[in-house]
Design a protein around this motif. Structure first.
Motif, short mmCIF file in Angstrom:
data_model
loop_
_atom_site.label_atom_id
_atom_site.label_comp_id
_atom_site.label_asym_id
_atom_site.label_seq_id
_atom_site.Cartn_x
_atom_site.Cartn_y
_atom_site.Cartn_z
N GLN A 195 0.84 -1.20 0.00
CA GLN A 195 0.00 0.00 0.00
C GLN A 195 0.88 1.25 0.00
O GLN A 195 0.60 2.25 -0.68
N ALA A 242 2.25 1.79 -3.24
CA ALA A 242 1.20 2.36 -4.09
C ALA A 242 1.13 3.87 -3.86
O ALA A 242 1.03 4.66 -4.82
N VAL A 243 1.25 4.28 -2.60
CA VAL A 243 1.22 5.71 -2.27
C VAL A 243 2.41 6.39 -2.93
O VAL A 243 2.27 7.44 -3.59
N ARG A 277 1.90 6.78 -6.53
CA ARG A 277 0.94 7.83 -6.86
C ARG A 277 1.57 9.22 -6.68
O ARG A 277 1.23 10.17 -7.37
N GLU A 322 -8.61 7.53 -0.32
CA GLU A 322 -8.79 6.69 -1.50
C GLU A 322 -8.10 5.33 -1.30
O GLU A 322 -8.63 4.28 -1.65
N LEU A 323 -6.91 5.41 -0.75
CA LEU A 323 -6.13 4.17 -0.62
C LEU A 323 -6.33 3.47 0.75
O LEU A 323 -5.57 2.58 1.12
#
Lengths: 677, 97
Positions: free
Chosen positions: A64, A67-68, A71, A89-90
């Motif tokens: 995660q 992923a951050v 982004r 959102e995440l």
């Protein structure tokens, strides 16, 4: 036998009790063991579960966080609101970016950022767990996870995870419990579904608010409210990364093992017990049987010893008695009968002798024999006539004689001066007599046995013995001894045996027993064999002399003795002369006597001589003196005591008595007796 | 009791007749005169029996001869005398021939 049965019952009961006790113990132990084992299993399961959950959550959050980072890479809008939106959102709670020095440059949490008068949150200066994140900028790690914990800044629970930014600094995300649940749920749901603990136990993971994530029992319950397990389970709870985790084992599953164990133990123990019980039973019953045998043997021994101890057994019984001699013997059978013999003086010149046989066997017969023997003796020694002795003994024996035991007795009373015998035969075998060299049965009409009927009269009959006549008494054990083909020894054989032998005394008795044994030819002795032989020797030729304790009288005594022994053969005469000289010398020299005397008896059948020497000196028993050492060298020899030694070695018997202030020494030698040892 | 003494070569021969007991022992004792002989033969052939009174005399005589390095031999011992010597262990001490 009842005793034995109750013993067996007791043994069986105690074995059963021991069995149940051991089962209860096994059950208890295994219950405790299964509980302990269950918790051991739960604890070790937790170690794996915790590692799995942490790995799973970490992996998920690192993904995660990456992923951050992805982004944000190249994203210019990194203001708080944007980061907050991204976080939402995440599904993370907060997002922060830090520069290589550890300063938070961007964050979804305004508090972390620099503000007028307040520097930005710095991971280095914050110290503690926060500082650990700095490993990401030191090039040590590319990702770093902290455990779920209470945040020191505001007390809220967070799990922080950071990944490095290759161009410098790192991204950090923080997740609260709800966030963790949402991110990790799907992986956690599958993680433990197939885990089984202790057979039918398993793992349950719920959120901190009690919503089920994974329930091994009912996967469909995911999302529903969880209730803690009840006491049908062994279980433990542990909070791991914000997840309440339960490891639980149904008690009955744990107990299966115990029950199997207890069952197996019971079966094994049962088998062992049956085996042991059989073994113990065998051992005990053989022990009991042996005890019974031992007891029976003891009773037999007792009966035998009652019988034997009651009988006079020292022969010759009246040493120094020259008018008759008497010998008796008893061979007891394996199963004791009630035979006995007896003899004793009933007056100055009267001696009673008898042989008896009690009906029956064993201890009762032995007891009856004791009574009969004691009764006859105590009555005879009052000096009553023989007929009265028997009548009174009979009446006494009839009293309380419920078992109808009786005793056959042949008893004679010898007048030692005249050789006259009065006798009573109470149902006994006729004796054998030797009268004037002729051997025959002394037939007479018998009277009734003793103990059968009170008030019976006993007939006294007479017999005259001359010198060298003899009478032989026996019990039916002798004549009724069978051989292997059943033929009895018999009266005729006994008569022929006695007529054909010149043996006397104990030699005669042992010869009869030998013949009976030879006849039995290995057959067991059927009954007690009891015999008694009395031989009348007649009045001895006797002469007496009196002296003073002087050497002159000593010489006179020597001459007197020499004359009195004139017809005694040389060898015997010399022995008597030497022995007499020793005694004379002692009296004259040492006794302090004022007078002394000598009686010389020349006896017949067999030929013999006896000296009775009396003095009124100080008590002196020559027999009690220790023999001198006859092995010393000549130089060390002392002559003392040799005279007494010579007397003791050459004379038999030597009898000493102290009567009325006088020493009476009797010594003699039956030189004519070829049976002498 | 009769005691005869004669010399045969270098040996003194003493012959005793009659019983030896408490009465005759002093006479027996007095009759055993060895002079300065070292070889003595005591002949007891005519002694029918002997009591312990005679043993005392024999023991004294035996010790006397031992003391002077001489020898006392005894011959003609009759069975009753022999029995007394055996019982008392004197057979082992004396030189019986």
């Amino acid at each position: 036998m009842t005793q034995r049965r109750s013993l067996n019952l007791k043994i069986a009961l105690s074995v059963l009790a021991a069995f149940l006790l051991s089962m209860a113990f096994t059950w208890f132990v295994h219950s405790r063991l299964s509980e302990r084992d269950a918790y051991k299993l739960i604890d070790s399961t937790f170690e794996n579960v915790e590692a799995e959950i942490i790995d799973c959550v970490n992996e998920r959050l690192v993904r995660q966080c990456m992923a951050v980072r992805e982004r944000l890479d190249g994203e210019t809008r990194k203001d708080t609101a944007s980061l907050q939106a991204l976080a939402k959102e995440l599904n993370v709670t907060e997002i922060s970016l830090a520069d290589p020095e550890g300063n938070i440059t961007h964050s979804s949490v305004e508090d972390y950022l620099a503000a007028p008068g307040k520097p930005a949150f710095n991971f280095v200066t914050a110290g503690g767990k926060a500082e650990d994140m700095m490993c990401l900028v030191k090039g040590l790690e590319t990702e770093y996870c902290q455990p779920f914990r209470s945040n020191t800044a505001n007390g809220a629970w967070r799990k922080f995870v950071g990944v490095w930014i290759p161009s410098g600094g790192f991204v950090e995300i923080g997740c609260d419990g709800e966030s963790l649940r949402r991110l990790s749920r799907s992986t956690l749901m599958d993680l433990f579904g197939n885990w089984r603990v202790g057979g039918t136990g398993g793992i349950v993971v719920v959120t901190e608010t009690g919503l089920v994530i994974s329930d091994y029992e009912e996967p469909s319950r995911e999302g529903s409210q969880w209730e803690e397990p009840d006491d049908t389970f062994y279980w433990k709870r542990k909070d791991i990364e914000g997840f309440r985790t339960y490891v639980m084992i149904p008690k009955d599953a744990a107990a299966v093992q115990r029950d199997v164990l207890v069952g197996a133990t019971a079966a094994l123990n049962g088998a062992a017990l049956v085996f042991v019980a059989l073994l113990v039973g065998i051992v005990i019953s053989s022990f009991v049987r042996r005890q019974i045998r031992v007891q029976a043997a003891k009773e037999l021994e007792m009966a035998k010893s009652i019988q034997l101890s009651a009988l006079p057994n020292v022969f010759p019984p009246f040493p120094g008695e020259t008018r008759f001699d008497i010998w008796a013997a008893m061979e007891t059978a394996k199963e004791v009968g009630g035979d006995f013999y007896d003899f004793y003086f009933t007056g100055q010149d009267r001696v009673l002798f008898l042989v008896a046989d009690v009906s029956g066997k064993g201890v009762p017969a032995a007891m009856f024999m004791m009574r009969a023997k004691t009764l006859i003796k105590s009555m005879a020694q009052t000096g009553k006539p023989l007929a009265e002795v028997f009548e009174e003994a009979n009446n006494a024996l009839c009293e309380g004689n419920s078992s109808n035991t009786f005793v056959t007795v042949w008893a004679g009373e010898l007048n030692t001066r005249t050789g006259h015998v009065s006798y009573v035969n109470a149902g006994h075998n006729p004796p054998i007599v030797r009268l004037g060299g002729k051997v025959e049965y002394l037939k007479s009409r018998p009277s009734l046995v003793l103990g059968a009927m009170p008030g019976v009269r006993y007939r006294v009959q007479d017999l005259q013995l001359g010198p060298d006549d003899a009478i032989y008494l026996y019990t039916d054990g002798i004549v009724e001894q069978p051989n292997p083909s059943g033929a009895l020894f018999g009266d005729d054989r006994l008569l022929k045996l006695l007529a054909g032998t010149r043996c006397t005394r104990d030699k005669l008795l042992s010869k009869v027993i030998d013949e009976v044994r030879r006849h039995a030819a290995g057959a067991e002795q059927a009954d007690d064999c009891t015999q008694l032989v009395l031989r009348y020797r007649g009045e001895p030729e006797s002469s007496s002399f009196e002296y003073k304790p002087t050497m002159e009288d000593l010489a006179k005594a020597t001459a007197d003795l020499d004359a009195a022994l004139a017809r005694v053969p040389m060898e015997a005469r010399c022995k008597l002369m030497v022995a007499a000289d020793e005694i004379f010398a002692n009296i004259v020299r040492y006794s302090g006597a004022t007078e002394w005397s000598m009686t010389v008896e020349i006896t017949k059948h067999p030929d013999g001589a006896r000296l009775v020497i009396t003095d009124d000196g100080k008590p002196f028993d020559p027999l009690s003196h220790r023999d001198p050492d006859t092995t010393l060298k000549a130089e060390d020899r002392d002559i003392g005591g040799l005279g007494i030694l010579i007397v003791k070695k050459t004379m038999s018997p030597v009898i000493y008595r102290r009567r009325n202030g006088k020493n009476i020494l009797s010594m003699g030698n039956d030189y004519g007796d070829k049976n002498q040892n | 009791m009769e005691i005869k003494t004669k010399t045969e070569g270098d040996e003194l021969v003493i012959s005793v007749s009659g019983r030896i007991d408490t009465v005759t022992a002093p006479e027996f004792d007095a009759g055993l005169k060895f002079g300065d002989s070292t070889r003595v033969l005591l002949d007891l052939e005519n002694v029918p029996y002997m009591s312990s009174a005679g043993l005392r005399v024999l023991l004294t005589a035996h010790k006397t001869m031992l003391g002077r390095g001489g020898e006392l031999r005894i011959s003609g011992v009759q069975p009753p005398v022999r029995e007394v010597l055996d019982i008392t262990g004197f057979s082992d001490i004396l030189n019986l021939i």
